[in-house]
Design a protein around this motif. Structure first.
Motif, PDB file in Angstrom:
ATOM      1  N   ASP A 578       0.847  -1.211  -0.012  1.00 47.26           N
ATOM      2  CA  ASP A 578       0.094  -0.101   0.125  1.00 47.26           C
ATOM      3  C   ASP A 578       0.899   1.293   0.000  1.00 47.26           C
ATOM      4  N   GLY A 630      -2.495  -0.359  -4.308  1.00 46.58           N
ATOM      5  CA  GLY A 630      -2.758  -1.080  -2.832  1.00 46.58           C
ATOM      6  C   GLY A 630      -4.006  -0.457  -2.318  1.00 46.58           C
ATOM      7  N   ARG A 631      -4.239  -0.422  -1.118  1.00 46.85           N
ATOM      8  CA  ARG A 631      -5.357   0.063  -0.417  1.00 46.85           C
ATOM      9  C   ARG A 631      -5.357   1.331  -0.081  1.00 46.85           C
ATOM     10  N   GLU A 633      -7.786   2.628   2.339  1.00 43.48           N
ATOM     11  CA  GLU A 633      -8.206   2.424   3.526  1.00 43.48           C
ATOM     12  C   GLU A 633      -8.127   0.966   3.915  1.00 43.48           C
ATOM     13  N   ARG A 634      -7.240   0.442   4.810  1.00 40.97           N
ATOM     14  CA  ARG A 634      -7.328  -0.855   5.491  1.00 40.97           C
ATOM     15  C   ARG A 634      -8.439  -1.332   5.928  1.00 40.97           C
ATOM     16  N   PRO A 635      -8.735  -2.803   5.718  1.00 48.81           N
ATOM     17  CA  PRO A 635      -9.940  -3.440   6.495  1.00 48.81           C
ATOM     18  C   PRO A 635      -9.501  -3.566   7.857  1.00 48.81           C
ATOM     19  N   GLY A 641     -12.590  -1.708   4.166  1.00 47.96           N
ATOM     20  CA  GLY A 641     -11.490  -0.942   3.577  1.00 47.96           C
ATOM     21  C   GLY A 641     -11.901  -0.403   2.113  1.00 47.96           C
ATOM     22  N   ARG A 642     -10.949   0.049   1.325  1.00 51.34           N
ATOM     23  CA  ARG A 642     -11.074   0.443   0.170  1.00 51.34           C
ATOM     24  C   ARG A 642      -9.702   0.359  -0.664  1.00 51.34           C
ATOM     25  N   VAL A 643      -9.776   0.074  -1.945  1.00 52.48           N
ATOM     26  CA  VAL A 643      -8.794  -0.201  -2.567  1.00 52.48           C
ATOM     27  C   VAL A 643      -8.746   1.326  -3.311  1.00 52.48           C
TER      28      VAL A 643
END
Length: 827
Positions: A578, A630-631, A633-635, A641-643
């Motif tokens: 990320d 990458g992401r 926002e991480r899950p 989260g969001r890619v």
């Protein structure tokens, strides 16, 4: 430069109480920085003695190896006086030879402890040593055989081998080639202690008589002086004496053979590189000239080299036989059968030596000295010293003829104001002190009063202007005596408006989670292929660097994308999945073929010359590039989260524009290296600044990036040109907001930005914000149509909106959107 202390002491009367540490401290103060100070014997403890081989019995072993079972007389060193039994695998000695023995209880370099141990059916009480085992060189194949009379059995071998002799390793600056010799270091040592100095080059030499080997110099600028001497009856198989081999080894050179070792020894002693030819292999007259096109030479290292017409070469009737001042040729190499040696001692142009060495990738001790500029006045003395050693050690006889072609170039003369050293250093240096210190370093000083005329010594080609002489005075006085005075800080006006805006760019992006990086501005043709740029793309028009760091990247970049995408791929490849990066740096966009004139350094460029230089310099706009993968926002427990994608780079540019007070327009576009249909064109006031969006899948594969990685690049100079130095603070209203949402159906080809612009204009001054919050395509809106849902927020700064005001503003906004884009309100 490595220099044994005993060798230095031969030419300078150092005080008896002067320690190696004190000498190196004073040399460092004079500018010869100490790298290391070692004594080879420091790592050896315990009994290391001279031994005489009394008997030697060869015993073949089952493994095919033959060992020698030796009885060695070590005197009383073993406590008994009886011969010492030692097993030895070397075969370069015989009965009666003096050798070096290490006895049980000793420790050799590498923490190798010696003990009596059983091996090959015998108890070996010690070891007969090789040079490598004592840390004196790389020779493992044979043991050290001392010359007859070198010592008595049982005598400590440290003094015999010179193991207690300290070796100074000094860092020598490129402009001080004279210090790459014992002669130069001894002169500096004498200067440091104020003691007597005996110049090893100060010897009587036979005069040139024209009866020596004939020499013709066709390029006197490249070779001002050429001295040739010949010796006959030389025994090329005669061994190099131990004292010479020890000094060469201590100085970092490997003994090879007597003929080679003598020339290397004189080079280290005097600083003058010497070359020896097998005189029987030299055919006719020696010549010096520039190489001709197509000529080749096999040098001493066995390499077949294509010569440049800029190379200075030595020739005979057969053609080229050596690269002058750099490396000799294999055809005239001294060998074991050589009986006549032709000695060459020549002064070569330093610039030509440097270029030849770099051109052919040759690094040699001779080239290292010649390319820095050595003393041209000692060619005859150096040749005479070589002849003396060949006669003394190799049984040769000096031929009567002496050839000297050319003359020593006149030494430089520099005018110096007598008060300049005091004014520059801040020290109370008067005329007498200046004169004394310049004469101490070898200068001749004429005149008195305000102006001095200084003739610099032939071994100091680096002294060319008055400030060089000031430095010489200062280093003799002592740099530690120069007062530390801070200059007064001038009043400043702080950062310029442009500097503040550029820093605002970095703070804004870094605050949003982007990481700044700096890449090299170099690219190559492969980068354009990776980006998928068409052949006529203006970004392919670049400036090629004359001497690039890498042959694969010989051009100055016109875009920041190759560097930032390579960095993104490198991070991903090392496990950082990320990543969000940004860089703002200059790019180079040539707009013509004009070349800058090459000017001298003796004067300021004229107005016309300066204008020509300015025209030749390419435009260098400041660009900004962003890249993300990458992401975003991480899950976690808070959600899936969001890619990261194209919206993140477009959003980052929007936020930056807002921070700079610029209204950014975003439109759909098609441009390499972005994905068609997922590329945005970034505009300000109708001017295209750059593009942003998702990278083309082929580009991602070419750079080794995950699919759907996104990037943006824009002209930051142009963006800052529209920015305001001070962004007005937002105005807030204490009155309630009125919320209105509209869903408009438009043709799928209509950009959402066009609809938003129409809504914003039609809503009027009561509109506080407009935001697209939903996009829908499907059966409910029809094929080829899209539903765009906008949240409109209305508020007045000075009152509460009356009933119907917000609805009227909404309807006006929808009406203008329908007129401009063909939108209809979704029911």
């Amino acid at each position: 430069m490595k220099a044994p202390l005993s060798w230095i002491r031969e030419h300078v009367e150092l005080p008896p109480e002067a320690t190696p540490a004190e000498l190196t401290a004073r040399l460092t103060a004079l500018g010869l920085k100490l790298e290391s100070l070692v004594s080879p014997g420091e790592a050896i403890t315990g009994p290391l003695v001279v031994g005489r081989v009394l008997s030697l019995v060869k015993e073949p072993q089952k493994n095919g190896k033959t060992i020698n079972w030796c009885q060695v007389d070590v005197g009383e060193a073993n406590g008994t006086g009886e011969p010492q039994g030692i097993v030895c695998g070397a075969h370069n000695f015989v009965e009666g030879d003096l050798v070096v023995c290490v006895l049980p209880g000793a420790v050799l370099p590498g923490d190798f402890a010696i003990a009596a141990r059983k091996t090959y059916g015998h108890v070996s009480a010690g070891m007969i040593c090789s040079a490598a085992e004592l840390g004196l060189g790389d020779e493992h194949d044979g043991i050290i055989v001392l010359p007859a009379g070198a010592g008595e059995p049982g005598q400590d071998a440290r003094e015999v081998l010179g193991l207690d002799d300290a070796v100074l390793e000094l860092e020598v600056n490129p402009d001080r080639a004279y210090a790459l010799s014992i002669r130069g270091i001894a002169r500096e040592a004498a200067l440091a202690f104020g003691t007597a100095y005996a110049d090893p080059a100060g010897r009587e030499v036979p005069p040139a008589d024209g009866a020596g080997h004939p020499v013709v110099v066709d390029d006197p600028d490249g070779c001002p002086v050429f001295v040739a001497r010949t010796v006959s009856g030389f025994d090329a198989t005669a061994p190099t004496p131990d004292w010479m081999a020890q000094r060469l080894t201590a100085a970092g050179m490997r003994p090879v053979s007597l003929g080679v070792d003598v020339t290397n020894y004189v080079m280290l002693e005097l600083g003058r590189p010497i070359h020896g030819y097998d005189a029987e292999k030299v055919q006719g007259i020696l010549g010096v000239r520039r190489a001709r096109a197509g000529e080749r030479l096999t040098t001493l290292d066995g390499a077949d080299r294509a010569l440049s017409t800029e190379d200075l070469v030595v020739t005979d009737d057969s053609g080229v036989i050596g690269l002058g001042g750099v490396m000799g040729g294999q055809a005239t190499e001294i060998s074991d059968t050589t009986t006549r040696v032709l000695v060459e001692s020549a002064h070569w142009d330093a610039v030509a030596m440097f270029r030849t060495g770099r051109r052919h990738k040759i690094t040699s001790e001779a080239g290292k000295r010649n390319e820095r500029g050595v003393d041209p006045a000692i060619c005859e003395a150096a040749a005479d010293r070589v002849v003396e050693l060949l006669c003394e050690l190799g049984g040769a006889t000096a031929d009567p003829g002496v050839t000297v072609v050319g003359a020593v170039p006149a030494p430089a003369t520099v005018e110096l104001r007598a008060d300049l050293p005091a004014r520059v250093t801040g020290l109370p240096v008067d005329e007498a002190t200046t004169r004394a210190h310049l004469e101490a370093v070898g200068c001749t000083v004429r005149g008195d009063g305000e102006r001095l005329e200084v003739v610099v010594p032939t071994w100091r080609p680096d002294l060319t202007d008055p400030y060089d002489l000031v430095e010489e005075v200062a280093r003799v006085v002592g740099y530690d005596q120069v007062p530390s005075v801070l200059p007064p800080a001038p009043a400043g006006r702080g950062l310029t408006a442009e500097q503040r805006m550029r820093r605002r760019v970095g703070r804004t992006l870094a605050g949003a989670g982007w990481t700044e990086l700096i890449t090299y501005p170099f690219v190559g043709p492969a980068d354009w292929e990776r980006l998928g740029l068409p052949e006529d793309d203006p970004r392919r028009r670049t400036l090629r660097i004359a001497n690039p760091l890498s042959a694969e990247e010989p051009e100055l970049t016109t875009t920041l994308l190759p560097g930032i995408l390579h960095a993104l791929a490198r991070n991903v490849g090392r496990g950082a999945g990320d990543v969000a990066l940004f860089e703002h740096s200059l790019v180079f966009t040539p707009d013509g073929d004009e070349r800058a004139p090459v000017l001298g350094v003796d004067r300021r460029p004229s107005a016309d010359e300066w204008a020509a230089i300015s025209r030749a310099v390419p435009a260098q706009p400041l660009h900004l590039a962003l890249a993300v993968t990458g992401r975003a926002e991480r899950p976690g427990w808070w959600g899936p989260g969001r890619v990261a994608g194209w919206a993140d780079v477009v959003g980052a540019v929007r936020d930056l524009a807002a921070e700079l007070g610029v209204e950014l327009e975003v439109r759909a576009a098609t441009a390499a290296p972005w994905h068609p249909g997922r590329c945005a064109e970034l505009r300000v006031s109708g001017t295209v600044l750059g593009h942003a969006g998702e990278l083309h899948p082929r580009v991602c594969r070419a750079f080794g990036l995950p699919e759907r990685s996104a990037a943006a690049e824009l002209d930051l100079d142009a963006l800052l040109g529209h920015a305001t130095a001070v962004v007005p603070a937002p105005q807030f209203s204490s009155y309630p907001v009125a919320k209105e949402d509209v869903a408009l159906v438009v043709d799928a080809s209509v950009p959402a930005a066009a609809v938003e612009a129409a809504l914003r204009e039609g809503a009027g001054p009561l509109l506080e914000s407009v935001r697209l919050f939903d996009v829908y395509t499907g059966d409910q809106v029809g094929e080829g149509r899209t539903s765009l849902a906008f949240a409109l927020r209305f508020r007045a700064p000075d009152r509460t909106l009356a009933e119907g005001e917000a609805a009227a503003a909404r309807d006006a906004a929808v009406a203008l959107a329908a007129e401009r884009t063909g939108a209809r309100q979704r029911s």
